[in-house]
Design an enzyme around this catalytic site. Structure first.
Site, PDB file in Angstrom:
ATOM      1  N   ASP A 108      43.020  32.011 -43.841  1.00 15.81           N
ATOM      2  CA  ASP A 108      43.516  31.753 -42.492  1.00 15.81           C
ATOM      3  C   ASP A 108      44.715  32.650 -42.183  1.00 15.81           C
ATOM      4  OD1 ASP A 108      43.722  29.297 -40.213  1.00 15.81           O
ATOM      5  OD2 ASP A 108      45.625  30.263 -40.701  1.00 15.81           O
ATOM      6  N   TYR A 158      51.137  36.763 -37.176  1.00 19.86           N
ATOM      7  CA  TYR A 158      51.660  36.815 -38.541  1.00 19.86           C
ATOM      8  C   TYR A 158      51.962  38.258 -38.959  1.00 19.86           C
ATOM      9  CZ  TYR A 158      49.755  32.043 -39.123  1.00 19.86           C
ATOM     10  OH  TYR A 158      49.445  30.713 -38.993  1.00 19.86           O
ATOM     11  N   LYS A 211      43.840  33.989 -35.113  1.00 28.37           N
ATOM     12  CA  LYS A 211      44.254  33.298 -33.887  1.00 28.37           C
ATOM     13  C   LYS A 211      44.799  34.299 -32.878  1.00 28.37           C
ATOM     14  CE  LYS A 211      45.953  29.847 -37.130  1.00 28.37           C
ATOM     15  NZ  LYS A 211      46.212  30.766 -38.247  1.00 28.37           N
ATOM     16  N   HIS A 216      46.254  30.188 -30.379  1.00 27.36           N
ATOM     17  CA  HIS A 216      47.314  29.810 -31.314  1.00 27.36           C
ATOM     18  C   HIS A 216      48.237  28.705 -30.773  1.00 27.36           C
ATOM     19  CE1 HIS A 216      49.708  31.614 -34.886  1.00 27.36           C
ATOM     20  NE2 HIS A 216      49.893  30.313 -34.816  1.00 27.36           N
TER      21      HIS A 216
END
Length: 279
Positions: free
Chosen positions: A48, A53, A82, A115
């Site tokens: 994930d 990120y 996401k 997200h």
């Protein structure tokens, strides 16, 4: 209820997702490949990540290396990312998905999530996700951090029911109302930060239960989720911790344990509240 690290749960569209996965939140891109590779070697089949990120590239490299070492096929893994949907247009969402695929070095995603709901900022993104889903580029679509009112709004126009809602969930934030709502609409719940970013590991009640079962406090918390059929994404950069987090299938919590853990709920978050998070 899942019985092993490779056990899967069925979404509302028939797609299967592993019940326990490896998350890479806050792992620097240059370290992510090694973490993901190590996770795959040690049995993790759900990876994930997310656009925000900043480590989709490292995730993709780790997937490639992990598959090569284990001899697994791409189809043996379940990869989630996401979209960072800060008031972006449908076209921008579509383009960002293609960028994610490129960084991950993949031909498709198993799951793509919105997200955060934001304020009036997810309709365009959802329409983009539906288009990608219909085109076969994503096997399932869903959301993250959606409250009940966000889901109600989404369901008022969605042609595809979300497969999953990934939310902060742990003994101090049990999210019972959202879980009940999602169950009614056949939307799976997946917990992020199930250990409350480590804040629960020294809790005296959890330590007592851990001592009783000869397990770690982290294992007790993860087992609490599993016994409630809550899907999990757990972050770890250390191999021994990855192994420990997956060693949760050889014991069960009794009714008293579950009641004591359930009593810890204070609706307390380690992350932002979806209605207040301004991105």
């Amino acid at each position: 209820m899942i019985q092993s690290l490779t056990d899967k749960v069925v979404f509302n569209n028939g797609i299967e997702i592993p019940g326990l996965g490896l998350g890479v939140f806050q792992i620097p891109n240059e370290e992510t490949a090694e973490v993901v590779k190590t996770g795959i070697i040690n049995g993790y089949r759900l990876i994930d990540t997310a656009q925000i990120y900043g480590n989709e590239k490292g995730t993709g490299e780790g997937i490639k290396e992990g598959l090569k070492i284990t001899g697994l096929n791409r189809e043996d893994l379940f990869v989630t990312s996401k979209v960072w949907n800060a008031h972006i247009s449908k076209e921008e969402a579509l383009n960002s998905f293609e960028e994610s695929l490129k960084k991950l070095q993949l031909d498709y995603l198993d799951l793509f999530l919105i997200h955060w709901p934001g304020k009036d900022s997810f309709k365009e993104s959802w329409l983009a996700l539906e288009e990608l889903y219909e085109a076969g580029k994503i096997r399932a679509i869903g959301v993250s951090n959606f409250e009940i009112h966000h889901l109600e709004e989404l369901l008022s126009y969605a042609k595809v029911i979300p497969a999953l809602n990934q939310i902060e969930l742990h003994p101090k934030l049990s999210q019972k109302e959202i879980r009940d709502f999602c169950k009614q609409h056949d939307i799976k719940i997946q917990a992020w930060s199930p250990l409350m970013q480590g804040q629960l590991l020294d809790h005296p009640i959890i330590k007592e239960i851990a001592k009783k079962h000869k397990k770690s406090t982290a294992q007790i918390i993860l087992r609490w989720d599993i016994e409630q059929e809550i899907l999990l994404v757990v972050k770890s950069v250390h191999e021994n911790r990855m192994l420990s987090n997956s060693d949760v299938f050889d014991f069960k919590l009794d009714n008293e344990d579950m009641e004591r853990l359930n009593s810890l709920n204070q609706s307390l978050r380690s992350g932002p509240h979806p209605d207040e998070f301004n991105f």
